[in-house]
Design a protein around this motif. Structure first.
Motif, mmCIF file in Angstrom:
data_model
loop_
_atom_site.group_PDB
_atom_site.id
_atom_site.type_symbol
_atom_site.label_atom_id
_atom_site.label_comp_id
_atom_site.label_asym_id
_atom_site.label_seq_id
_atom_site.Cartn_x
_atom_site.Cartn_y
_atom_site.Cartn_z
ATOM 1 N N PRO A 29 32.242 25.616 44.986
ATOM 2 C CA PRO A 29 31.444 26.783 44.615
ATOM 3 C C PRO A 29 30.988 27.616 45.806
ATOM 4 O O PRO A 29 30.749 28.807 45.674
ATOM 5 C CB PRO A 29 30.244 26.206 43.869
ATOM 6 N N ASN A 30 30.895 27.004 46.974
ATOM 7 C CA ASN A 30 30.463 27.748 48.161
ATOM 8 C C ASN A 30 31.637 28.202 49.023
ATOM 9 O O ASN A 30 31.472 28.516 50.189
ATOM 10 C CB ASN A 30 29.472 26.921 48.985
ATOM 11 N N SER A 31 32.827 28.256 48.420
ATOM 12 C CA SER A 31 33.994 28.736 49.171
ATOM 13 C C SER A 31 34.158 30.246 48.995
ATOM 14 O O SER A 31 33.834 30.814 47.944
ATOM 15 C CB SER A 31 35.272 28.024 48.715
ATOM 16 N N ILE A 32 34.656 30.864 50.025
ATOM 17 C CA ILE A 32 34.921 32.306 49.969
ATOM 18 C C ILE A 32 35.945 32.607 48.883
ATOM 19 O O ILE A 32 35.791 33.584 48.143
ATOM 20 C CB ILE A 32 35.379 32.818 51.349
ATOM 21 N N SER A 33 36.954 31.772 48.750
ATOM 22 C CA SER A 33 37.997 32.007 47.743
ATOM 23 C C SER A 33 37.426 32.055 46.341
ATOM 24 O O SER A 33 37.752 32.956 45.555
ATOM 25 C CB SER A 33 39.064 30.911 47.810
ATOM 26 N N TYR A 34 36.583 31.091 46.008
ATOM 27 C CA TYR A 34 35.999 31.035 44.661
ATOM 28 C C TYR A 34 35.145 32.269 44.391
ATOM 29 O O TYR A 34 35.281 32.919 43.345
ATOM 30 C CB TYR A 34 35.163 29.763 44.500
ATOM 31 N N GLN A 35 34.281 32.607 45.328
ATOM 32 C CA GLN A 35 33.397 33.752 45.122
ATOM 33 C C GLN A 35 34.180 35.067 45.092
ATOM 34 O O GLN A 35 33.878 35.954 44.293
ATOM 35 C CB GLN A 35 32.306 33.787 46.193
ATOM 36 N N LEU A 36 35.198 35.175 45.920
ATOM 37 C CA LEU A 36 36.019 36.381 45.934
ATOM 38 C C LEU A 36 36.770 36.554 44.617
ATOM 39 O O LEU A 36 36.864 37.672 44.091
ATOM 40 C CB LEU A 36 36.992 36.335 47.111
ATOM 41 N N MET A 37 37.273 35.459 44.062
ATOM 42 C CA MET A 37 37.955 35.530 42.768
ATOM 43 C C MET A 37 36.987 35.993 41.675
ATOM 44 O O MET A 37 37.365 36.752 40.780
ATOM 45 C CB MET A 37 38.571 34.182 42.406
ATOM 46 N N ASN A 38 35.736 35.559 41.744
ATOM 47 C CA ASN A 38 34.735 35.993 40.776
ATOM 48 C C ASN A 38 34.384 37.467 40.955
ATOM 49 O O ASN A 38 34.215 38.194 39.974
ATOM 50 C CB ASN A 38 33.484 35.121 40.858
ATOM 51 N N VAL A 39 34.274 37.910 42.183
ATOM 52 C CA VAL A 39 33.978 39.321 42.445
ATOM 53 C C VAL A 39 35.126 40.202 41.957
ATOM 54 O O VAL A 39 34.899 41.220 41.289
ATOM 55 C CB VAL A 39 33.698 39.560 43.950
ATOM 56 N N ILE A 40 36.347 39.823 42.258
ATOM 57 C CA ILE A 40 37.508 40.591 41.810
ATOM 58 C C ILE A 40 37.585 40.601 40.283
ATOM 59 O O ILE A 40 37.797 41.651 39.664
ATOM 60 C CB ILE A 40 38.805 40.032 42.430
ATOM 61 N N GLY A 41 37.397 39.432 39.680
ATOM 62 C CA GLY A 41 37.413 39.345 38.223
ATOM 63 C C GLY A 41 36.337 40.210 37.604
ATOM 64 O O GLY A 41 36.594 40.946 36.636
ATOM 65 N N GLY A 42 35.130 40.145 38.153
ATOM 66 C CA GLY A 42 34.029 40.956 37.633
ATOM 67 C C GLY A 42 34.307 42.438 37.757
ATOM 68 O O GLY A 42 34.117 43.200 36.805
ATOM 69 N N PHE A 43 34.804 42.847 38.912
ATOM 70 C CA PHE A 43 35.115 44.262 39.122
ATOM 71 C C PHE A 43 36.164 44.757 38.130
ATOM 72 O O PHE A 43 36.007 45.809 37.508
ATOM 73 C CB PHE A 43 35.589 44.506 40.559
ATOM 74 N N CYS A 44 37.229 43.983 37.978
ATOM 75 C CA CYS A 44 38.299 44.385 37.051
ATOM 76 C C CYS A 44 37.793 44.479 35.616
ATOM 77 O O CYS A 44 38.139 45.419 34.885
ATOM 78 C CB CYS A 44 39.462 43.394 37.123
ATOM 79 N N LEU A 45 36.957 43.536 35.213
ATOM 80 C CA LEU A 45 36.439 43.565 33.851
ATOM 81 C C LEU A 45 35.393 44.661 33.661
ATOM 82 O O LEU A 45 35.258 45.203 32.567
ATOM 83 C CB LEU A 45 35.915 42.189 33.455
#
Length: 81
Positions: A29-45
């Motif tokens: 949960p504290n990885s850049i990859s995980y948080q970046l995937m959530n940010v990208i997903g949120g932005f797209c949605l």
């Protein structure tokens, strides 16, 4: 399929993939990859929800994206110390 649908599906895949990888201990949960995937997903949605005027979905995903951005910033700042 419109560009907004493609963007929306990209966001959904990003969310689901990040959760799948987190659940099976491939990401932390504290990885850049995980948080970046959530940010990208949120932005797209957010973009997809905006195009259809789905305001509850837009607000939920905007907040999710902001949480991810804050977490991402926090992770990066901790690593710089």
């Amino acid at each position: 399929m419109t560009i907004f649908e493609i963007i929306g599906w990209t966001g959904a895949v990003s969310y689901l993939l990040s959760y799948f990888l987190l659940s099976f201990n491939k990401l932390k949960p504290n990885s850049i990859s995980y948080q970046l995937m959530n940010v990208i997903g949120g932005f797209c949605l957010v973009v997809s929800a905006y195009s259809t005027r789905d305001n509850p979905n837009l607000v939920t995903n905007f907040v999710w994206m902001c949480i991810g951005l804050i977490a991402l910033f926090s992770i990066i700042m901790k690593r710089k110390r």
